[in-house]
Design an enzyme around this catalytic site. Structure first.
Site, PDB file in Angstrom:
ATOM      1  N   GLU A  41       2.010 -10.632  -0.595  1.00  0.00           N
ATOM      2  CA  GLU A  41       1.266 -10.355   0.271  1.00  0.00           C
ATOM      3  C   GLU A  41      -0.083 -10.161  -0.193  1.00  0.00           C
ATOM      4  OE1 GLU A  41       1.177  -6.510   1.850  1.00  0.00           O
ATOM      5  OE2 GLU A  41       0.130  -6.952   2.985  1.00  0.00           O
ATOM      6  N   LYS A 115       1.149 -10.158  10.879  1.00  0.00           N
ATOM      7  CA  LYS A 115       1.383  -8.947  10.509  1.00  0.00           C
ATOM      8  C   LYS A 115       1.873  -8.456  11.311  1.00  0.00           C
ATOM      9  CE  LYS A 115       1.777  -5.324   6.934  1.00  0.00           C
ATOM     10  NZ  LYS A 115       1.237  -4.509   5.841  1.00  0.00           N
ATOM     11  N   CYS A 157       5.456  -7.313   4.047  1.00  0.00           N
ATOM     12  CA  CYS A 157       5.123  -6.067   3.020  1.00  0.00           C
ATOM     13  C   CYS A 157       5.692  -4.957   4.111  1.00  0.00           C
ATOM     14  CB  CYS A 157       3.724  -6.078   2.950  1.00  0.00           C
ATOM     15  SG  CYS A 157       3.548  -4.549   2.102  1.00  0.00           S
TER      16      CYS A 157
HETATM   17  O1  KGT Z   1      -5.425  -4.531   2.009  1.00  0.00           O
HETATM   18  C1  KGT Z   1      -4.879  -6.011   1.245  1.00  0.00           C
HETATM   19  O2  KGT Z   1      -5.766  -5.789   2.024  1.00  0.00           O
HETATM   20  C2  KGT Z   1      -3.201  -5.912   1.364  1.00  0.00           C
HETATM   21  N1  KGT Z   1      -2.520  -5.162   2.124  1.00  0.00           N
HETATM   22  C3  KGT Z   1      -1.931  -3.930   1.680  1.00  0.00           C
HETATM   23  O3  KGT Z   1      -2.307  -3.776   0.625  1.00  0.00           O
HETATM   24  C4  KGT Z   1      -0.624  -3.669   2.545  1.00  0.00           C
HETATM   25  C5  KGT Z   1      -1.112  -2.885   3.595  1.00  0.00           C
HETATM   26  S1  KGT Z   1      -2.426  -1.298   3.066  1.00  0.00           S
HETATM   27  N2  KGT Z   1       0.209  -2.724   2.399  1.00  0.00           N
HETATM   28  C6  KGT Z   1       1.528  -2.270   2.511  1.00  0.00           C
HETATM   29  O4  KGT Z   1       1.965  -2.851   3.946  1.00  0.00           O
HETATM   30  C7  KGT Z   1       2.455  -1.940   1.813  1.00  0.00           C
HETATM   31  C8  KGT Z   1       3.289  -1.016   2.437  1.00  0.00           C
HETATM   32  C9  KGT Z   1       4.699  -0.089   2.075  1.00  0.00           C
HETATM   33  O5  KGT Z   1       4.299   0.316   0.746  1.00  0.00           O
HETATM   34  C10 KGT Z   1       5.637   0.725   2.431  1.00  0.00           C
HETATM   35  O6  KGT Z   1       5.952   0.423   2.803  1.00  0.00           O
HETATM   36  O7  KGT Z   1       5.589   1.955   1.386  1.00  0.00           O
END
Ligand code: KGT
Length: 278
Positions: A41, A115, A157
């Site tokens: 991701e 997503k 994710c």
């Molecule tokens: O910020 C960006 O550009 C990339 N996107 C992410 O890193 C995303 C959103 S902050 N991370 C997750 O979805 C982690 C989920 C997770 O850690 C869980 O389900 O426990």
């Protein structure tokens, strides 16, 4: 039977640096004879603030990161799955898309998944994230698509926590479920492997989870532990929680007979007369 390569990188705000890391992964995949490459991701960049994430965002046709991967896909005749950011279709929107794209062996973007579930988290004394401030959620499941390693069901994710989407993809005959990720170390330690194995076992499908790893900036670190799981729930490839000297890969044989055999030997027939079909 086809060989998949899964790469683990640590994206920063420098797209050139991130492309260079992906190219290390691609070189290793080519040398090993892999038939497809899977990247995490947000491989294009991880910004250190919502403003930085918005300002780095470009249409994929103008992103040097995406164009670079398209060039490599064509050069090596190697399809690439990669998580990126894209601008909203609404020019007035302050939010961007968190997207997985599939680049085919000719270098064309042939599939896109946006997503669905956004990661809003506020753990006492732990990580606080508000993805929905920056990212707009998608509104549809991408129908599984054919690839050299089987029929792929794409997710991203945090989608991992919602079995409804993987079950819907399984019902459409996905052989391989993708979860390109950037898990937090806190939630990763607690849940990552259990969730990935659960999705593989309940869907009787391969699970490929390419993950971000290590320190992206002063505020963000990712859990790593990229993993590949077979339809019986066995881990067939796993990386650690450090970036190491250079990006590492997992090489995994995706044996589609294993999907058929598992589903034949233990059919999971749903009682849709009792509860709704997903
Ligand atoms: O910020 C960006 O550009 C990339 N996107 C992410 O890193 C995303 C959103 S902050 N991370 C997750 O979805 C982690 C989920 C997770 O850690 C869980 O389900 O426990």
């Amino acid at each position: 039977m086809a060989l998949a390569a899964i790469g683990q990188i640590c994206s920063t705000a420098s797209m050139a640096h991130n492309l260079a890391q992906c190219r290390v992964v691609i070189k290793k995949a080519v040398a090993a004879g892999a038939k497809a490459v899977f990247l995490p991701e947000a491989s294009d960049y991880i910004g250190s603030s919502p403003d930085e994430s918005r300002s780095l965002c470009k249409p994929s046709s103008k992103s040097l990161f995406v164009l670079g991967l398209q060039e490599d896909a064509m050069k090596y005749s190697l399809p690439i799955s990669v998580g990126i950011h894209e601008p909203s279709d609404d020019p007035k929107s302050k939010r961007i898309k968190n997207t997985l794209i599939w680049i085919n062996e000719k270098g064309e973007i042939t599939q896109k998944y946006q997503k669905l579930h956004l990661f809003d988290l506020e753990i006492e004394g732990g990580p606080v994230m508000k993805e929905s401030d920056v990212v707009e959620p998608g509104s549809k499941i991408l129908a599984p698509f054919e690839s050299p390693v089987g029929r792929i069901g794409a997710m991203i994710c945090f989608d991992l926590r919602f079995p409804e989407i993987s079950l819907a993809l399984k019902r459409q005959n996905a052989d391989v479920l993708l979860y390109p990720s950037a898990f937090t170390p806190t939630t990763g330690k607690a849940h990552w492997l259990s969730l990935l194995r659960a999705r593989a076992i309940e869907c009787e499908a391969f699970v490929i989870a390419a993950a971000q790893v290590g320190t992206h900036n002063a505020k963000r670190t990712s859990y790593g532990h990229s993993t590949v799981i077979n339809p019986w729930g066995e881990v067939i490839g796993e990386l650690g929680g450090d970036l190491g000297e250079e990006p590492e890969i997992i090489l995994a044989q995706i044996d589609l007979d294993k999907v058929k055999k598992t589903r034949r030997e233990m059919p999971l027939l749903r009682r849709t007369d009792v509860y709704p079909e997903l």
